[in-house]
Design an enzyme around this catalytic site. Structure first.
Site, mmCIF file in Angstrom:
data_model
loop_
_atom_site.group_PDB
_atom_site.id
_atom_site.type_symbol
_atom_site.label_atom_id
_atom_site.label_comp_id
_atom_site.label_asym_id
_atom_site.label_seq_id
_atom_site.Cartn_x
_atom_site.Cartn_y
_atom_site.Cartn_z
ATOM 1 N N HIS A 134 -2.077 -5.799 1.314
ATOM 2 C CA HIS A 134 -3.231 -6.450 1.158
ATOM 3 C C HIS A 134 -3.240 -7.749 0.497
ATOM 4 O O HIS A 134 -2.121 -8.302 0.087
ATOM 5 C CB HIS A 134 -4.292 -5.663 0.030
ATOM 6 C CG HIS A 134 -5.082 -6.434 -0.438
ATOM 7 N ND1 HIS A 134 -6.567 -6.500 0.165
ATOM 8 C CD2 HIS A 134 -5.267 -7.370 -1.678
ATOM 9 C CE1 HIS A 134 -7.451 -7.297 -0.668
ATOM 10 N NE2 HIS A 134 -6.709 -7.810 -1.561
ATOM 11 N N LYS A 144 0.616 -1.164 -0.132
ATOM 12 C CA LYS A 144 -0.050 -0.092 0.047
ATOM 13 C C LYS A 144 0.851 1.226 0.006
ATOM 14 O O LYS A 144 2.044 1.191 0.255
ATOM 15 C CB LYS A 144 -0.867 -0.087 1.174
ATOM 16 C CG LYS A 144 -1.922 -1.198 1.044
ATOM 17 C CD LYS A 144 -3.046 -1.261 2.279
ATOM 18 C CE LYS A 144 -3.803 -2.381 1.891
ATOM 19 N NZ LYS A 144 -4.904 -2.460 2.973
ATOM 20 N N ARG A 186 1.784 -7.104 8.898
ATOM 21 C CA ARG A 186 1.210 -5.852 9.234
ATOM 22 C C ARG A 186 1.523 -5.316 10.526
ATOM 23 O O ARG A 186 1.295 -4.104 10.590
ATOM 24 C CB ARG A 186 -0.488 -6.353 9.147
ATOM 25 C CG ARG A 186 -1.065 -6.520 7.616
ATOM 26 C CD ARG A 186 -2.288 -7.000 7.534
ATOM 27 N NE ARG A 186 -3.043 -6.784 6.443
ATOM 28 C CZ ARG A 186 -4.041 -7.562 5.991
ATOM 29 N NH1 ARG A 186 -4.466 -8.662 6.767
ATOM 30 N NH2 ARG A 186 -4.739 -7.372 4.633
ATOM 31 N N PHE A 207 -15.779 3.306 7.125
ATOM 32 C CA PHE A 207 -14.617 3.683 6.983
ATOM 33 C C PHE A 207 -14.380 3.651 5.499
ATOM 34 O O PHE A 207 -13.106 4.002 5.089
ATOM 35 C CB PHE A 207 -13.427 2.456 7.624
ATOM 36 C CG PHE A 207 -13.813 0.990 7.116
ATOM 37 C CD1 PHE A 207 -13.119 0.572 5.996
ATOM 38 C CD2 PHE A 207 -14.690 0.284 7.684
ATOM 39 C CE1 PHE A 207 -13.504 -0.669 5.366
ATOM 40 C CE2 PHE A 207 -14.799 -1.040 7.569
ATOM 41 C CZ PHE A 207 -14.175 -1.457 6.329
ATOM 42 N N ASN A 223 -2.865 -0.485 7.133
ATOM 43 C CA ASN A 223 -2.095 -1.681 7.573
ATOM 44 C C ASN A 223 -1.069 -2.310 6.756
ATOM 45 O O ASN A 223 -0.851 -3.450 6.868
ATOM 46 C CB ASN A 223 -3.229 -2.759 7.954
ATOM 47 C CG ASN A 223 -4.003 -3.112 6.683
ATOM 48 O OD1 ASN A 223 -3.773 -2.530 5.466
ATOM 49 N ND2 ASN A 223 -5.113 -3.897 6.583
#
Length: 213
Positions: A127, A20, A114, A66, A124
């Protein structure tokens, strides 16, 4: 009593991994860990997702409180998408990732990815696909140009091995026994590369004009 050997099968799965935006700087470090844990990186690309693309990718999360923050976070910078392959790739990658909430991961799975690279429940770090079916969908989304073919298993796997693998391997092992090289593993690897039946064979006819140039 005769011992029955299990029938040979090919066990390979693919899963999608995403580095990410906030941990892309750790890309090389994470890739090295991925390779050292037995995965093969089949495909890889760096891309910047738009908020609309994030909404499509995380469609199963749509409507949750969220969700807007998730779309904003995932579109805030470039991500790295990878197709990972190995035996039980989906479950093994999920195990390496640990719980989705990085704060909880640091308490219950302190060595998970994570726990190491994530910040909180939203940010986190990485993915992973949650199932084989979601992996297929997510890989198609991130790599639309890739043609995903089903992995042969059972009789199809045996037929493939008998037709495409065993004859070449048998010839290579026979040649190895005759040659008796000092480094048999390297010699066999080079022989298989040279005698790969699927290697393209190009024919180039040098014309008189080309020779003169």
């Amino acid at each position: 009593m005769q011992m029955l050997m299990p029938e040979p099968q090919i066990f390979v799965e693919k899963t999608l991994a995403l580095i990410k935006p906030d941990v892309v700087a750790k890309e090389e470090e994470i890739e090295d860990l991925i390779l050292r844990t037995g995965f093969m990186i089949v495909q890889k690309r760096k891309l910047q997702l738009s908020p609309e693309q994030c909404s499509i990718f995380y469609a199963d999360q749509y409507g949750k409180m969220f969700f807007p923050n998730l779309a904003a976070y995932m579109s805030s910078g470039p991500s790295v998408a990878m197709v990972l392959a190995r035996h039980r790739a989906v479950s093994f990658w999920k195990e390496l990732l640990g719980p989705s909430n990085s704060i909880k991961a640091r308490m219950t799975h302190p060595h998970s990815l994570r726990a190491v690279y994530g910040t909180d429940d939203l940010r986190n770090g990485l993915h992973g696909s949650v199932s084989i079916s979601s992996a297929e969908r997510e890989i198609r989304f991130m790599f639309p140009e890739v043609i995903s073919e089903p992995i042969p298993a059972g009789q199809r796997a045996r037929d493939y091995l008998n037709l495409h693998v065993n004859p070449t391997l048998l010839a290579g092992l026979t040649a190895l026994c005759k040659e008796k090289p000092a480094d048999p593993m390297t010699w066999l690897a080079d022989w298989l590369i040279e005698h790969n039946p699927n290697k393209p064979r190009l024919q180039h006819h040098v014309t008189e004009e080309e020779h003169q140039e």
